[in-house]
Design an enzyme around this catalytic site. Structure first.
Site, PDB file in Angstrom:
ATOM      1  N   ASP A 268       3.370 -47.741 -34.814  1.00 26.61           N
ATOM      2  CA  ASP A 268       2.080 -47.841 -33.712  1.00 26.61           C
ATOM      3  C   ASP A 268       1.607 -48.859 -33.006  1.00 26.61           C
ATOM      4  O   ASP A 268       2.153 -50.204 -33.302  1.00 26.61           O
ATOM      5  CB  ASP A 268       1.331 -47.221 -34.514  1.00 26.61           C
ATOM      6  CG  ASP A 268      -0.146 -46.302 -34.028  1.00 26.61           C
ATOM      7  OD1 ASP A 268      -0.467 -46.274 -32.768  1.00 26.61           O
ATOM      8  OD2 ASP A 268      -0.619 -45.378 -34.377  1.00 26.61           O
ATOM      9  N   GLU A 477      -9.690 -43.626 -33.286  1.00 25.02           N
ATOM     10  CA  GLU A 477      -9.895 -44.253 -34.395  1.00 25.02           C
ATOM     11  C   GLU A 477     -10.965 -44.940 -35.602  1.00 25.02           C
ATOM     12  O   GLU A 477     -11.965 -43.481 -35.896  1.00 25.02           O
ATOM     13  CB  GLU A 477      -9.057 -45.068 -34.130  1.00 25.02           C
ATOM     14  CG  GLU A 477      -7.430 -43.962 -33.510  1.00 25.02           C
ATOM     15  CD  GLU A 477      -6.391 -45.056 -33.104  1.00 25.02           C
ATOM     16  OE1 GLU A 477      -6.268 -46.560 -33.958  1.00 25.02           O
ATOM     17  OE2 GLU A 477      -5.834 -44.867 -31.736  1.00 25.02           O
TER      18      GLU A 477
END
Length: 590
Positions: A268, A477
């Site tokens: 990521d 997030e």
């Protein structure tokens, strides 16, 4: 004559492994490490791509060629980069990746579908597969061949800011919804190989199951934090969707700030940097640990010369064996060959009309209808409030911060990473627009974003009923991590003012269940609408009875955050509404 002309790897009639072996055998270390490098669009000039043999480029959230860029501008951007890749000695094409987590969210006028938490409430794997196919076409309309989706997290705590990216707290429901992969990539034909990367053709995209593994199980839902689970819990809860994803031929797996050995596996955003505390404190160590753990492609995304230099050194000094590099590159090339990238490296301008087309908007509207969950319909002893009458003898009051706010009903990962409020971000229909389109002509609809008590007292006699639309602001997030999960202001005051005096239905726009028990006695009806996306007509379709409510909770609706984490099957299970709950109504359109 370029090296590789007439080579086996360029011949699509050759067996896949023959092509991979032939190309790998021709590659230098620099070319191999380039394939393992994924860099951000803003760094990815054609010259950089050719000089460093870059294998992949991505757009992060909100990373676009220009504000409100049309699909043609995207295709030209990607094709320009591809030209850089194809100008190299071996001409290995790049793969361009983007977060298309509820539609092609970065792109202006794309169809924005409901987020995964809502799709889980449909209990409809075929619908989700059709959404995957539609999103694939919209992504291909911009020249992009790879999506960082689906998120197959099993969110076990709604305090997590990514919970709306999870289909459910229930692993079996998430497993069922991996059907979206077969929409993105196409269905493996009968007799085809299961469990290896697959892509049907140039109207499909490579998919990415993420974030491996346990991202939905962190303590108190804190993003990128620690998941406390036995090995059995890890396998029986968080691993399950990956079995299905792999069987469906998912092309890639993204690592969740932890690591695993599979293929091809991509880290990521700055994932390797975050192995150390503080970040990037010992980048060579981070690279060593990540690559040896089995990461094949690294989402760097900016400091690519640092990454390439360090990885080259680690191979040359024997810290990382060439066999690990070859293994990683072999996996990357397998996906690129399987996708047909060598034969069809360039984006296609003729697909521009797929972006945001009516057929896709109709599909998103269907998804909205099927994802709404009716939690209350009428006070005890009263008849049901829903479906609402389209014709009012007086007026209809529509109130609330989220009634006329396209950005809020889309949520995060829309145009920008965190999402935006307001109505000038992209094309779509707000819930208020949908209501006005659905009531009988001539019916008076009064909109007041935040009506105070005096407005209500002066006008309550003229309203037949009220529709109150409130909820969370957009977030993504870590910015969405939330330990209290209350309805944000001014939502509670609007509910109190309106529903205390007028028959009302509250439509809650949120990425997760919120604390609603304090308002349950006051309100007549409650609808969980999640984050429905651009097609607000879908909400009106069901409120007014053209279609019935059929959605069932994909998550447990808790009473208070003190109960969390609380999931279906737990010994201490005392929810306000249990997993699978959802009242039903009958629609006139059936």
């Amino acid at each position: 004559m370029k090296s590789g002309d007439g080579a086996k790897y360029k011949d699509p009639t050759q067996p896949l492994n023959t092509r991979i072996d032939d190309l790998l055998g021709r590659m230098t270390l620099a070319e191999k490490i380039g394939q393992m490098s994924q860099i951000e669009r803003e760094k990815a000039t054609p010259d950089v791509i050719s000089k460093y043999f870059i294998g992949s480029v991505l757009s992060g959230g909100g990373s676009v060629p220009a504000k409100n860029a049309p699909p043609e501008a995207w295709v030209d951007l990607v094709n320009g980069m591809q030209g850089g890749a194809l100008s190299t000695r071996l001409g290995i094409p790049i793969i361009y990746g983007i977060d298309a987590v509820h539609g092609h969210g970065n792109v202006y006028k794309a169809t924005i579908f409901p987020h995964n938490v809502a799709l889980g409430c449909t209990r409809d794997p075929d619908l989700v597969k059709r959404i995957g196919a539609a999103v694939a076409l919209e992504v291909r309309a911009t020249g992009i061949q790879y999506v960082f989706a689906p998120c197959v997290a099993v969110c076990r705590d709604p305090r997590w800011g990514r919970c709306y990216e999870s289909f459910s707290e229930n692993p079996e429901l998430v497993q069922n919804m991996t059907s979206i992969i077969s929409g993105f990539q196409g269905e493996i034909p009968a007799g085809g190989n299961l469990g290896v990367p697959f892509m049907a053709g140039q109207r499909n995209v490579a998919a990415c199951s993420k974030h491996y593994v346990g991202d939905g199980g962190t303590t108190k839902g804190i993003n990128e934090n620690n998941t406390v689970a036995t090995f059995h819990e890890l396998l029986s809860i968080h691993m399950k969707p990956y079995y299905n994803a792999v069987i469906r031929g998912v092309s890639t797996v993204m690592i969740s700030y932890n690591s695993w050995n599979g293929g091809f596996v991509i880290s990521d955003w700055q994932g390797l940097d975050r192995i150390t505390t503080p970040e990037h404190a010992d980048y060579p160590l981070s690279i060593k640990l990540g690559i040896l753990a089995g990461i094949d492609m690294v989402m760097i995304p900016f400091t690519y010369t640092d990454f390439i230099g360090n990885l080259t050194l680690l191979v040359n000094n024997g810290t990382i064996p060439m066999s690990r590099i070859d293994d990683a590159v072999r996996r990357i090339l397998r996906v690129k060959f399987t996708m047909g990238l060598f034969e069809n490296p360039y984006g296609d301008h003729s697909l521009a009309g797929e972006l945001g087309k009516q057929e896709h908007r109709d599909l998103a509207r269907e998804a909205v209808r099927k994802s709404l969950v009716l939690l209350k319909n009428g006070k005890p002893g009263d008849k049901p409030l829903l479906p609402l009458p389209k014709k009012a003898y007086g007026s209809i009051l529509v109130a609330g911060s989220h009634a006329d706010d396209l950005g809020s009903q889309c949520g995060g990962w829309t145009i920008t990473w965190q999402g935006l409020t307001g109505n000038n971000l992209t094309a779509g229909t707000t819930i208020l627009d949908g209501i006005k389109h659905t009531v009988f002509p001539g019916t008076d609809v009064v909109y007041s974003e935040n009506p105070d008590a005096s407005f209500i007292q002066q006008n309550k006699a003229k309203f037949d009923y009220a529709i109150v639309v409130v909820g969370e602001p957009p977030y993504a997030e870590t910015f969405g991590d939330n330990l209290n999960l209350t309805i944000p202001a001014p939502g509670p005051a609007i509910i109190g003012n309106v529903c205390g005096s007028i028959k009302c239905v509250v439509v809650l726009i949120s990425g997760r269940p919120l604390v609603v028990e304090p308002y349950m006695e006051t309100i007549d009806a409650l609808v969980a609408a999640w984050l429905p996306g651009t097609e607000g007509m879908g909400v009106a379709d069901v409120l007014f009875g053209d279609y019935g409510f059929t959605g069932k909770l994909s998550r447990t609706w808790f009473r208070s955050v003190d109960q969390l984490p609380m999931n279906v099957g737990d010994a201490h299970y005392d929810p306000l509404f249990p997993f699978g709950f959802g009242l039903e109504t009958h629609g006139s359109a059936y």
